[in-house]
Design a protein around this motif. Sequence first.
Motif, PDB file in Angstrom:
ATOM      1  N   UNK A 535      34.772  35.102   3.120  1.00 25.87           N
ATOM      2  CA  UNK A 535      35.083  33.887   3.873  1.00 25.87           C
ATOM      3  C   UNK A 535      33.808  33.176   4.298  1.00 25.87           C
ATOM      4  N   UNK A 536      32.703  33.902   4.359  1.00 26.09           N
ATOM      5  CA  UNK A 536      31.409  33.349   4.767  1.00 26.09           C
ATOM      6  C   UNK A 536      30.670  32.675   3.608  1.00 26.09           C
ATOM      7  N   UNK A 537      31.392  32.305   2.568  1.00 24.70           N
ATOM      8  CA  UNK A 537      30.802  31.708   1.373  1.00 24.70           C
ATOM      9  C   UNK A 537      29.854  30.563   1.680  1.00 24.70           C
ATOM     10  N   UNK A 538      30.220  29.720   2.632  1.00 25.50           N
ATOM     11  CA  UNK A 538      29.388  28.545   2.923  1.00 25.50           C
ATOM     12  C   UNK A 538      28.020  28.932   3.466  1.00 25.50           C
ATOM     13  N   UNK A 539      27.873  30.176   3.960  1.00 27.89           N
ATOM     14  CA  UNK A 539      26.592  30.641   4.483  1.00 27.89           C
ATOM     15  C   UNK A 539      25.850  31.492   3.454  1.00 27.89           C
ATOM     16  N   UNK A 540      26.557  32.448   2.854  1.00 24.35           N
ATOM     17  CA  UNK A 540      25.896  33.360   1.920  1.00 24.35           C
ATOM     18  C   UNK A 540      25.433  32.662   0.652  1.00 24.35           C
ATOM     19  N   UNK A 541      26.113  31.588   0.280  1.00 23.81           N
ATOM     20  CA  UNK A 541      25.762  30.852  -0.933  1.00 23.81           C
ATOM     21  C   UNK A 541      25.444  29.396  -0.591  1.00 23.81           C
ATOM     22  N   UNK A 542      24.723  29.221   0.530  1.00 22.39           N
ATOM     23  CA  UNK A 542      24.408  27.865   0.991  1.00 22.39           C
ATOM     24  C   UNK A 542      23.646  27.074  -0.058  1.00 22.39           C
ATOM     25  N   UNK A 543      22.621  27.683  -0.665  1.00 22.66           N
ATOM     26  CA  UNK A 543      21.832  26.952  -1.664  1.00 22.66           C
ATOM     27  C   UNK A 543      22.709  26.498  -2.827  1.00 22.66           C
ATOM     28  N   UNK A 544      23.554  27.398  -3.327  1.00 19.82           N
ATOM     29  CA  UNK A 544      24.412  27.060  -4.457  1.00 19.82           C
ATOM     30  C   UNK A 544      25.382  25.939  -4.086  1.00 19.82           C
ATOM     31  N   UNK A 545      25.944  26.019  -2.883  1.00 23.86           N
ATOM     32  CA  UNK A 545      26.905  24.996  -2.438  1.00 23.86           C
ATOM     33  C   UNK A 545      26.250  23.628  -2.355  1.00 23.86           C
ATOM     34  N   UNK A 546      25.077  23.560  -1.714  1.00 23.83           N
ATOM     35  CA  UNK A 546      24.451  22.262  -1.492  1.00 23.83           C
ATOM     36  C   UNK A 546      23.904  21.675  -2.787  1.00 23.83           C
ATOM     37  N   UNK A 547      23.372  22.513  -3.661  1.00 21.80           N
ATOM     38  CA  UNK A 547      22.886  21.997  -4.947  1.00 21.80           C
ATOM     39  C   UNK A 547      24.046  21.464  -5.789  1.00 21.80           C
ATOM     40  N   UNK A 548      25.163  22.181  -5.760  1.00 15.23           N
ATOM     41  CA  UNK A 548      26.327  21.733  -6.516  1.00 15.23           C
ATOM     42  C   UNK A 548      26.864  20.428  -5.952  1.00 15.23           C
TER      43      UNK A 548
END
Length: 559
Positions: A535-548
Motif C-alpha cells: 500500500x506504501x507504493x507511492x513512497x517505496x517507488x517514488x522515483x518510478x512514480x514521478x518519472x512515469x
Amino acid sequence: MNSPNLEQLKSLVLSVIQGEQDYQALLNLLEPVTLGGKGLESDTALALALLLDEVEQQAELNDQLHTLLKDQGAPALVLTEEGTVVAQNPAMAAMFATRKGDGIASLGVTAKCFADFQQRIFEYEGPTLLRTFPPLTAREGNDNPPPVIFIGLYNNEHQIFLLRAIECQWPNSIDRALEEIFQLTDAERDILACLAQGMNSEQISLKRDRAIGTVRQQIKSLLGKMGASSQLQAVALASAIGSQNFADQASSGAPQAALSGRPLELGELRRGARRVGWRRYGVKGGKPVLLLHGVYFGAGEYAQEREWAARCGLDVIVPERPGYGRTQLPAKGADMLAVQVDDCLAVLAALDIPVAYLLSHDGGFPFALKLAKEHPGRVSGIFAVSPSAPFKDSASLDYLPRQHRMFMWAASHAFWAVRLLIRLGMVQMRNLGPEHWMEAVFEDLSYDLEVMREPAFRQGMLAAYGYHMNQGGKGYEFDLELSMAIDWGPLAGDVQVPILGLVGGRNPISPPDFVRGLQKFNSAIELREIPEAGQTLCLTHAEQCWRLLAELAECVEKR
C-alpha cells in the motif's frame, strides 16, 4: 450473533479512551458481530453513540503535541518544519485567531524570516527568536501594535518547533537573533541586557564607562528598532528572553529536514463560508499536476515526493480534501464528489492553471474520475497510484485485513460505529504520538509497517500526523461513506482521458485482482503491477512514480 454485553462494551470503550487498554481489545470484542453480518442492538448502539463526545474530548487531552503546550500560560504553538500549525493553546488562538493547519503567513511571518529562524537553530543548536505580527482582527483597534516575539526550540523526538510568546526574562543564538531581527549593535544588546538586570541609565553609564547622554541615546535607538513604546516594554521583553524554563520542556536540536531546498507552499481560499486549503511543491510554472491525495500519506510532507517532483519539472498543486488539513467540511448532506470537484476548480482558477494532469493516491481516485468526467477540458489524463475499485458491489470483504474489514462492515451496517471506531482510533494514534501513529494504521499490514519505520520516511510521517489528525478523522469518515454508500464505478466508464493505474502486488487493501474490476467499466484503463510493492507504493517507488508521471505529461504536451 447477539450483541456484546452493554456494560462490558461501555467499560471497554472508556478504558481505551483512558489508555488503560489497547484499541485492539475493542476490535476483538466487536469482530464476531461484524462477521455475523448484523448490527448491534439498538440500546447498545445508542449508549455507545453517546460516548462519542467524551471520546473526542479525551483524544484532544491525550495528544502528545498538546501536552507540550499544556503548561504554557503565554501564547504557544507547535509548527512543523514546513511551518504548519499542528497544535496551539487557547492564548495563542485568542491572540492570532490561528487554527490548526494554518501556515506561517497567519502569524505575519514571511518564508525568509522562518528560514532564518530555522538557520539560527540549525547553526547554534539552541533556542532563538521569531518575530510575528498579530492580524488586524486581533489588534483591538491598535493600527500600529508592537510585534509579538516568540522564543522557539526544535524538538527532535517529534521533529517540530515549539514556540512560546515572550511576555515578561540569553545564549549566543538569542544574541544573534537580536542582531539579525532588530539590527541591534553590540552596545545596544549589552544595554538591553543591563536593563533586564534592573539597571537604570546612570548605572549602565558607570558600568560601560560611557556618558549618560550616550546611554540614553542608545536606549532610545534600541527602543525604536524593537518597536517598543516604552523602556518598560523593552525590559519586559529582555527579561523574558533569558528564561530557561521553557527550554527544559523540549529537547532542542537541529532540524534534520528544515533546510530543505524543496519547500512546501501553503495557501488557502474561501468558497462561500468554507475555507479550502491547498499546497504546492515542485517547480512553479512547470508541467501542472493536480494531486488528489489519499488518506495516510499526506499531501507533500515527504521530502522524496517534493524532490522528485522538482527533478521532473512538475508543478504539483494539492487541494486539501474536506476533513483533511485545513479544508472545512461542507454542509450536511452535500455531494462530497461534487464538492471536491468544485474545490479543485477554485484552486486551479486562483492559481491561473487552465489544464492539469491528475495524480491520485488510493482514496483520491474517485474524485479524479469525477473531475475528469465533469470537466474533460481541464484534465489531460489520470495517473492513479494504488487506486481502489468500488467496494459496493463486492460479494465479500473477507480478503481485507481485519481492521479494514471491520471499518467497511461498519460503513455498510452501522455508520455510527464508523464514527466510534475512528474516534477511538484517533485516541490510539494520539497516545502513540507522531513518532508511532502509523503503527495503528498498519497494525495488520506488516510489510507496509516496516516501510513506514524506515528512517527515510520518518520526517514525512511526523509531518503527516498533524495533517491527518487535524479534523479528528472526518476526512477518513467521508471516504468510508463514499466507498460503501456511493456506486462510483460507472464514473470510470464516462471518462474520456487516458487512465493509467499503478498497483502493488503486496497491497491487501486494493489487491491487483480487485482493482482489475475497474476494467469492466472501462476496458481502456491500463493497469501495471509492481509485484514487490504494497500500500506504501507511492513512497517505496517514488522515483518510478514521478518519472512515469512526467513521461505521461510530456506525451500529452506533444499531441
